[in-house]
Design a protein around this motif. Structure first.
Motif, PDB file in Angstrom:
ATOM      1  N   ILE A  96      13.260  56.781  14.330  1.00 49.21           N
ATOM      2  CA  ILE A  96      14.161  56.261  15.356  1.00 49.21           C
ATOM      3  C   ILE A  96      15.439  55.740  14.718  1.00 49.21           C
ATOM      4  CG2 ILE A  96      14.466  54.455  17.097  1.00 49.21           C
ATOM      5  CD1 ILE A  96      12.694  56.691  18.068  1.00 49.21           C
ATOM      6  N   TRP A  97      15.287  55.010  13.615  1.00 51.65           N
ATOM      7  CA  TRP A  97      16.438  54.436  12.905  1.00 51.65           C
ATOM      8  C   TRP A  97      17.391  55.544  12.449  1.00 51.65           C
ATOM      9  CZ3 TRP A  97      17.497  49.224  11.554  1.00 51.65           C
ATOM     10  CH2 TRP A  97      18.527  49.035  10.628  1.00 51.65           C
ATOM     11  N   ASN A  98      16.836  56.612  11.892  1.00 48.30           N
ATOM     12  CA  ASN A  98      17.679  57.691  11.360  1.00 48.30           C
ATOM     13  C   ASN A  98      18.241  58.576  12.464  1.00 48.30           C
ATOM     14  OD1 ASN A  98      17.316  56.921   8.675  1.00 48.30           O
ATOM     15  ND2 ASN A  98      15.457  58.148   8.444  1.00 48.30           N
ATOM     16  N   ILE A  99      17.445  58.830  13.506  1.00 51.47           N
ATOM     17  CA  ILE A  99      17.928  59.684  14.602  1.00 51.47           C
ATOM     18  C   ILE A  99      19.146  59.060  15.271  1.00 51.47           C
ATOM     19  CG2 ILE A  99      17.379  60.500  16.928  1.00 51.47           C
ATOM     20  CD1 ILE A  99      14.520  61.015  15.949  1.00 51.47           C
ATOM     21  N   TYR A 100      19.088  57.763  15.513  1.00 52.08           N
ATOM     22  CA  TYR A 100      20.199  57.084  16.182  1.00 52.08           C
ATOM     23  C   TYR A 100      21.193  56.476  15.197  1.00 52.08           C
ATOM     24  CZ  TYR A 100      17.556  57.688  20.471  1.00 52.08           C
ATOM     25  OH  TYR A 100      16.880  58.242  21.540  1.00 52.08           O
ATOM     26  N   GLN A 101      20.965  56.727  13.893  1.00 53.05           N
ATOM     27  CA  GLN A 101      21.887  56.273  12.849  1.00 53.05           C
ATOM     28  C   GLN A 101      22.279  54.809  13.032  1.00 53.05           C
ATOM     29  OE1 GLN A 101      25.151  59.092  12.877  1.00 53.05           O
ATOM     30  NE2 GLN A 101      23.883  60.749  12.083  1.00 53.05           N
ATOM     31  N   VAL A 102      21.230  53.997  13.133  1.00 52.25           N
ATOM     32  CA  VAL A 102      21.453  52.562  13.345  1.00 52.25           C
ATOM     33  C   VAL A 102      22.180  51.940  12.166  1.00 52.25           C
ATOM     34  CG1 VAL A 102      20.315  50.354  13.780  1.00 52.25           C
ATOM     35  CG2 VAL A 102      19.382  52.457  14.779  1.00 52.25           C
ATOM     36  N   GLY A 103      21.868  52.401  10.991  1.00 51.05           N
ATOM     37  CA  GLY A 103      22.493  51.856   9.783  1.00 51.05           C
ATOM     38  C   GLY A 103      22.320  52.826   8.642  1.00 51.05           C
ATOM     39  N   VAL A 104      22.210  52.283   7.435  1.00 50.52           N
ATOM     40  CA  VAL A 104      22.033  53.109   6.258  1.00 50.52           C
ATOM     41  C   VAL A 104      20.755  53.929   6.384  1.00 50.52           C
ATOM     42  CG1 VAL A 104      20.806  51.252   5.051  1.00 50.52           C
ATOM     43  CG2 VAL A 104      21.935  53.057   3.720  1.00 50.52           C
ATOM     44  N   TYR A 105      20.772  55.130   5.821  1.00 52.22           N
ATOM     45  CA  TYR A 105      19.599  56.016   5.902  1.00 52.22           C
ATOM     46  C   TYR A 105      18.387  55.351   5.252  1.00 52.22           C
ATOM     47  CZ  TYR A 105      16.405  59.771   4.598  1.00 52.22           C
ATOM     48  OH  TYR A 105      15.284  60.537   4.406  1.00 52.22           O
ATOM     49  N   GLN A 119      20.952  47.573   0.031  1.00 49.19           N
ATOM     50  CA  GLN A 119      21.527  47.779   1.358  1.00 49.19           C
ATOM     51  C   GLN A 119      20.454  47.967   2.430  1.00 49.19           C
ATOM     52  OE1 GLN A 119      24.138  51.149   0.909  1.00 49.19           O
ATOM     53  NE2 GLN A 119      25.818  49.924   0.091  1.00 49.19           N
ATOM     54  N   ARG A 120      19.230  48.263   1.999  1.00 45.87           N
ATOM     55  CA  ARG A 120      18.158  48.503   2.967  1.00 45.87           C
ATOM     56  C   ARG A 120      17.353  47.234   3.268  1.00 45.87           C
ATOM     57  NH1 ARG A 120      17.036  53.545  -0.231  1.00 45.87           N
ATOM     58  NH2 ARG A 120      18.171  55.207   0.844  1.00 45.87           N
ATOM     59  N   VAL A 121      17.768  46.109   2.748  1.00 45.95           N
ATOM     60  CA  VAL A 121      17.035  44.869   3.017  1.00 45.95           C
ATOM     61  C   VAL A 121      16.999  44.546   4.511  1.00 45.95           C
ATOM     62  CG1 VAL A 121      17.039  42.367   2.675  1.00 45.95           C
ATOM     63  CG2 VAL A 121      17.342  43.895   0.722  1.00 45.95           C
ATOM     64  N   PRO A 122      18.117  44.670   5.263  1.00 38.38           N
ATOM     65  CA  PRO A 122      18.031  44.394   6.714  1.00 38.38           C
ATOM     66  C   PRO A 122      16.990  45.250   7.438  1.00 38.38           C
ATOM     67  CG  PRO A 122      20.309  44.375   6.014  1.00 38.38           C
ATOM     68  CD  PRO A 122      19.528  44.870   4.839  1.00 38.38           C
ATOM     69  N   PRO A 123      16.963  46.596   7.209  1.00 39.74           N
ATOM     70  CA  PRO A 123      15.893  47.358   7.885  1.00 39.74           C
ATOM     71  C   PRO A 123      14.492  46.987   7.397  1.00 39.74           C
ATOM     72  CG  PRO A 123      17.210  48.792   6.461  1.00 39.74           C
ATOM     73  CD  PRO A 123      17.947  47.504   6.589  1.00 39.74           C
TER      74      PRO A 123
END
Length: 591
Positions: free
Chosen positions: A366-375, A227-231
């Protein structure tokens, strides 16, 4: 035993292949010793200078130490070395491409001393490039000492470079692929074993010298998930753009400091002040900065990660962590440029790892603070950011993958590392076709690549095929005296020069046959009446690919070589040029 006796004994009892393998072992040993000495000196200097620093507030001495270190380094280079030892890996590439792998003997130790002073006092550069230059110089010196063939000397230079990387990071595979990707030596069965021997030898001796501890401490807490492939992909693109920013900004800053070359003290003041102020504001920029990266790899909470702000004005402000990290990413390139530009000595290998680690952590937070997607785990992304930026800046995705995997034992992140490095490489490759080390040489046409034809043209030297034996005539010489000059010439043409040696034209014997045997015309015509303009001229600075294009366009067998004032220096023969080309192709492909 004298060197001559040792050389004689080796020729009598060892084949070239056996001698190469033995020398690769010796190179690995010496490269690991050089790396150990360099890092030991850096560590001692840093502990001496910063042991009493307060971690809860800023430290004024940060404004002083970097300037002192750069000044001491510049004095050492000016009065002891008396040579340019900056840009270590670029210097190795230049030696391979243009000097038949000949590096000066002093490079075996001078870079170690100079860079240890620079980095120990806070210079924001890396020790890897100086050690690569040192290892390569050891290989070059041993090759010359035993009078090895140029191709073998090039291989020994590659052994020194791979041993340097392998010894510093205890990563033998990374050392091997570094030589393949960055130095662009062709990997054949004949060259594989010596490079591996040098890499493994350096790694083993590094374990003996410093134990099993790695430069970075990493423990896998969260395995990778599909699931983390996109990030991962987005991180790769982000790392590529960060790497591009690093390269472009570095080039601008280098050009700025190069413009002050005639004013060394002005360079010292501007560069030293810039570096000192940046380190005062962001102590993470002090030295190589690996300890700051370890904070991200070890930490799990804001309080853990906040230690990276110790000793700065940001201390205790955990809410500003992302701001601090982002500013460090932006300013690291200026700190590195200021260090080298002001007169320090160091490389960009460590800065690329440093920026990558900070950029990866910045992206994840930044990704986790704004909850862009999976942790996404910050420590894993800091690790992958190191690989991504380095892969982009060096145009070496395999080096980035294997170095970080070997360095941290993070083989469980192998697939994410591959995704990030490939995406970073493809992103930066859209804008820059060469690594940060190779782009300077590529602009001058002096970069050796895996493209055989281009590599041969790079290795060829126009100066080595110039024929300086020619018979010249003056424009006012009568035809009778011209015939006499023709009888002494070994070519079918004669250059026409004025008194200053300026090339005015040429006399082609094949075009004056209808008058050259008519004695009644000997006093009626002068050279000026029968000479023709030259189709085109060459200069010593011409790239060989351009020389070949000029021969094809002019469709002639000889072309004159002139200086900037159009004074004739000699002629180049098409036949001789292609003969050298075929010889180098045969030598280059002999394995």
């Amino acid at each position: 035993m004298k060197i001559s006796d040792l050389r004689k004994w080796s020729k009598e009892h060892l084949s070239d292949r056996q001698l190469t393998l033995i020398l690769s072992f010796v190179i690995g040993l010496f490269a690991s010793v050089a790396g150990f000495v360099l890092h030991s000196i850096i560590k001692e200097i840093q502990q001496l200078l910063t042991a009493g620093f307060d971690t809860t507030t800023f430290n004024w001495l940060y404004l002083l130490f970097p300037i002192v270190g750069i000044y001491l380094t510049s004095l050492f280079i000016k009065y002891v070395v008396k040579d340019n030892i900056s840009h270590g890996i670029t210097r190795v590439l230049y030696a391979i491409a243009t000097k038949r792998s000949q590096l000066k003997a002093h490079n075996c130790w001078t870079s170690v001393i100079a860079s240890s002073i620079t980095i120990g006092f806070g210079g924001s550069v890396g020790a890897e490039a100086p050690i690569v230059l040192t290892g390569s110089a050891i290989g070059s010196s041993l090759g010359r000492l035993f009078k090895m063939e140029p191709r073998t000397v090039m291989l020994l230079v590659g052994c020194g470079a791979s041993a340097a990387i392998a010894g510093i990071f205890k990563a033998p595979i990374a050392g091997l692929v570094f030589t393949l990707e960055v130095l662009m030596l062709d990997l054949t069965m004949a060259s594989l074993l010596p490079i591996l021997i040098a890499s493994v030898t350096a790694t083993c001796f590094s374990y003996i010298f410093v134990g099993s501890d790695s430069l970075f401490t990493y423990h896998m807490d969260t395995a990778w998930d599909i699931q983390r492939v996109p990030p991962y992909i987005i991180l790769g693109v982000f790392c590529g753009l960060v790497g591009l920013y690093f390269m472009r900004t570095m080039t601008v800053c280098e050009n700025m400091f190069a413009g002050m070359k005639r004013f060394p003290y002005l360079r010292l003041i501007i560069g030293g002040v810039m570096l000192s102020v940046l380190i005062f504001m962001f102590p993470s920029l002090y030295g190589e900065g690996y300890s700051a990266i370890n904070i991200f790899l070890d930490g799990k909470t804001i309080d853990d990660w906040g230690q990276v702000m110790n000793g700065s004005m940001f201390y205790g402000h955990g809410n500003l962590l992302v701001v601090y990290v982002g500013l460090v990413v932006l300013t690291k390139v200026f700190a590195t440029s200021a260090t080298n530009g002001a007169g320090g000595c160091g490389g960009t290998f460590a800065p690329s790892l440093f920026i990558g680690g900070f950029a990866g952590f910045f992206f994840a937070r930044i990704w986790n603070i704004y909850q862009v997607g999976v942790y996404v785990p910050e420590k894993n992304f800091a690790l992958m950011g190191m690989a991504g930026v380095m892969a982009g800046v060096m145009q070496a995705p395999l080096t980035g993958i294997f170095l970080i995997a070997e360095l941290t034992g993070g083989y469980q992140l192998f697939i994410p590392l591959m995704i990030v490095c490939i995406c970073a490489y493809l992103t930066i490759n859209v804008f820059e076709q060469h690594s940060i080390y190779g782009m300077r040489l590529a602009r001058e046409g002096k970069l050796l690549t895996h493209h055989t034809d281009q590599a041969i043209l790079t290795l060829m030297s126009l100066d080595s095929i110039i024929d300086r034996q020619f018979t010249s005539v003056t424009p006012d010489m009568p035809l009778g005296k011209l015939i006499n000059a023709i009888s002494k010439s070994h070519t079918s043409f004669l250059p026409v020069l004025d008194n200053a040696g300026t090339l005015l034209g040429e006399v082609d014997i094949t075009k004056i046959r209808h008058i050259m045997f008519r004695s009644e015309l000997y006093n009626r015509f002068t050279v000026k009446d029968i000479m023709t303009p030259v189709p085109t001229t060459l200069v010593k600075e011409d790239k060989m690919i351009d020389v070949m294009h000029k021969f094809e366009a002019a469709n002639c067998n000889y072309l004159p070589v002139v200086d900037l004032n159009n004074r004739l220096k000699g002629y180049v023969s098409r036949t001789r040029m292609y003969s050298m080309y075929r010889h180098l192709v045969a030598d280059f492909s002999s394995e």
